[in-house]
Design a protein around this motif. Structure first.
Motif, PDB file in Angstrom:
ATOM      1  N   GLN A   1       3.580 -25.228  58.550  1.00  0.00           N
ATOM      2  CA  GLN A   1       2.564 -24.332  58.015  1.00  0.00           C
ATOM      3  C   GLN A   1       2.630 -24.338  56.488  1.00  0.00           C
ATOM      4  N   GLY A   2       1.471 -24.319  55.847  1.00  0.00           N
ATOM      5  CA  GLY A   2       1.425 -24.289  54.380  1.00  0.00           C
ATOM      6  C   GLY A   2       2.126 -25.474  53.759  1.00  0.00           C
ATOM      7  N   THR A   3       1.986 -26.629  54.398  1.00  0.00           N
ATOM      8  CA  THR A   3       2.765 -27.809  54.008  1.00  0.00           C
ATOM      9  C   THR A   3       2.524 -28.229  52.571  1.00  0.00           C
ATOM     10  N   LEU A   4       1.285 -28.248  52.132  1.00  0.00           N
ATOM     11  CA  LEU A   4       0.977 -28.722  50.781  1.00  0.00           C
ATOM     12  C   LEU A   4       1.660 -27.875  49.721  1.00  0.00           C
ATOM     13  N   ASP A   5       1.576 -26.549  49.850  1.00  0.00           N
ATOM     14  CA  ASP A   5       2.211 -25.667  48.869  1.00  0.00           C
ATOM     15  C   ASP A   5       3.725 -25.839  48.863  1.00  0.00           C
ATOM     16  N   LYS A   6       4.299 -26.036  50.038  1.00  0.00           N
ATOM     17  CA  LYS A   6       5.750 -26.175  50.127  1.00  0.00           C
ATOM     18  C   LYS A   6       6.220 -27.505  49.546  1.00  0.00           C
TER      19      LYS A   6
END
Length: 317
Positions: A201-206
């Protein structure tokens, strides 16, 4: 953990593997590929040139010409088509969007193994380790058009993967030792399974946050391309098209002194997660013993220098 490793060695049937889930049509991977290109510290894979001095601790890719003649072989094509058909008919594939099957002798294994031998590294000698015969196996991996996946290869091994048929696959790769250090700097502690869930989840931000302290590679693998992922690397994977794909895969523990550091991180993560790490510990011990006697163009002082991303990036390359 042992049950999972035992499952993957079962030659009689395809098995599910890793953290995979269904996603809506038009997956986040296309958008991620576009945005990753603009994030400092996240790099496209570099192409491996024929005859180049290979750093087996760094991922790379080769263009379709490398595998073209093997993929065009009649026996290999028949195996690919049969596997793709079996995936479509398999209820587990429709549910998990990912299946794994062993390529059998007489069904294209010899032809594909000849190619892997040409492009792959020499392995450290793991023959004395119980269950390590899986390095001899060649696999076909089926991925569905709605698949999103985060995991390490079996026993944290490296792998060479050839996209044999179907749509494009988007890959993100991170070295476990650098990833754990980056998470520690941010005060984040995760288990083995928790880390896989973290990137679902939220891979790009992480990934953007991790790139501040951890080298991140990405690549959109097209039909016929060969991609190498080093031992101890976490792979984030998803379809970049509306078509399922079939991938030939073989596992490696290369004779390269630099490979042991990412693998140290993998073993540490399993140990800290209270998971079985007997086999990973034995493989790491082989690396350490071999590195004492090996002659590599690598300066150990790099590893002893103060921590910092620039040092690591220089060392990796």
């Amino acid at each position: 953990a042992k049950d999972k490793e035992k499952q993957e060695q079962d030659a009689s049937k395809a098995v599910t593997k890793g953290k995979a889930k269904k996603a809506s049509s038009g997956s986040r991977w296309e958008l991620t590929a576009e945005k990753l290109a603009n994030i400092e510290g996240i790099d496209k894979l570099e192409e491996k040139k024929t005859g180049a001095d290979v750093n087996w601790a760094t991922p790379w890719f080769s263009l379709p010409e490398l595998a073209a003649s093997t993929m065009a072989d009649a026996k290999v094509k028949e195996t690919i088509n049969d596997f793709a058909s079996s995936c479509r008919k398999n209820p587990d594939f429709n549910k998990t969007q990912r299946l794994l099957a062993k390529v059998m002798v007489g069904k294209g294994k010899e032809e594909v193994d000849t190619l892997f031998k040409q492009v792959g590294p020499e392995n450290i000698d793991v023959a004395a380790i119980d269950g390590a015969s899986f390095l001899e196996n060649t696999w076909l991996v089926g991925v569905g058009e709605k698949m999103e996946y985060v995991d390490w290869n079996n026993t944290g091994a490296g792998q060479i993967r050839i996209l044999a048929d179907g749509g494009q696959v988007f890959l993100v790769m991170l070295s476990t030792d650098e990833l754990l250090e980056a998470l520690d700097k941010k005060g984040i502690t995760l288990t083995f399974d928790g880390l896989k869930e973290y990137f679902m989840q939220g891979t790009l931000d992480k990934l953007t946050a991790m790139a501040e302290d951890c080298h991140v590679w990405y690549h959109r693998q097209s039909k016929g391309q060969t991609v190498y992922v080093p031992p101890g690397f976490l792979t984030i994977e998803g379809l970049s098209s509306e078509s399922s794909a079939s991938i030939f895969s073989k596992r490696y523990f290369p004779k390269d002194k630099r490979c042991k550091f990412a693998y140290e991180g993998y073993k540490k993560l399993r140990e800290n997660s209270k998971m079985d790490h007997e086999r990973t510990g034995a493989i790491l011990a082989l690396y350490e013993a071999w590195c004492v006697t090996c002659d590599q163009r690598h300066n150990d002082q790099d590893r002893d220098a103060p921590p910092g991303k620039q040092i690591k990036v220089k060392w990796r390359r």
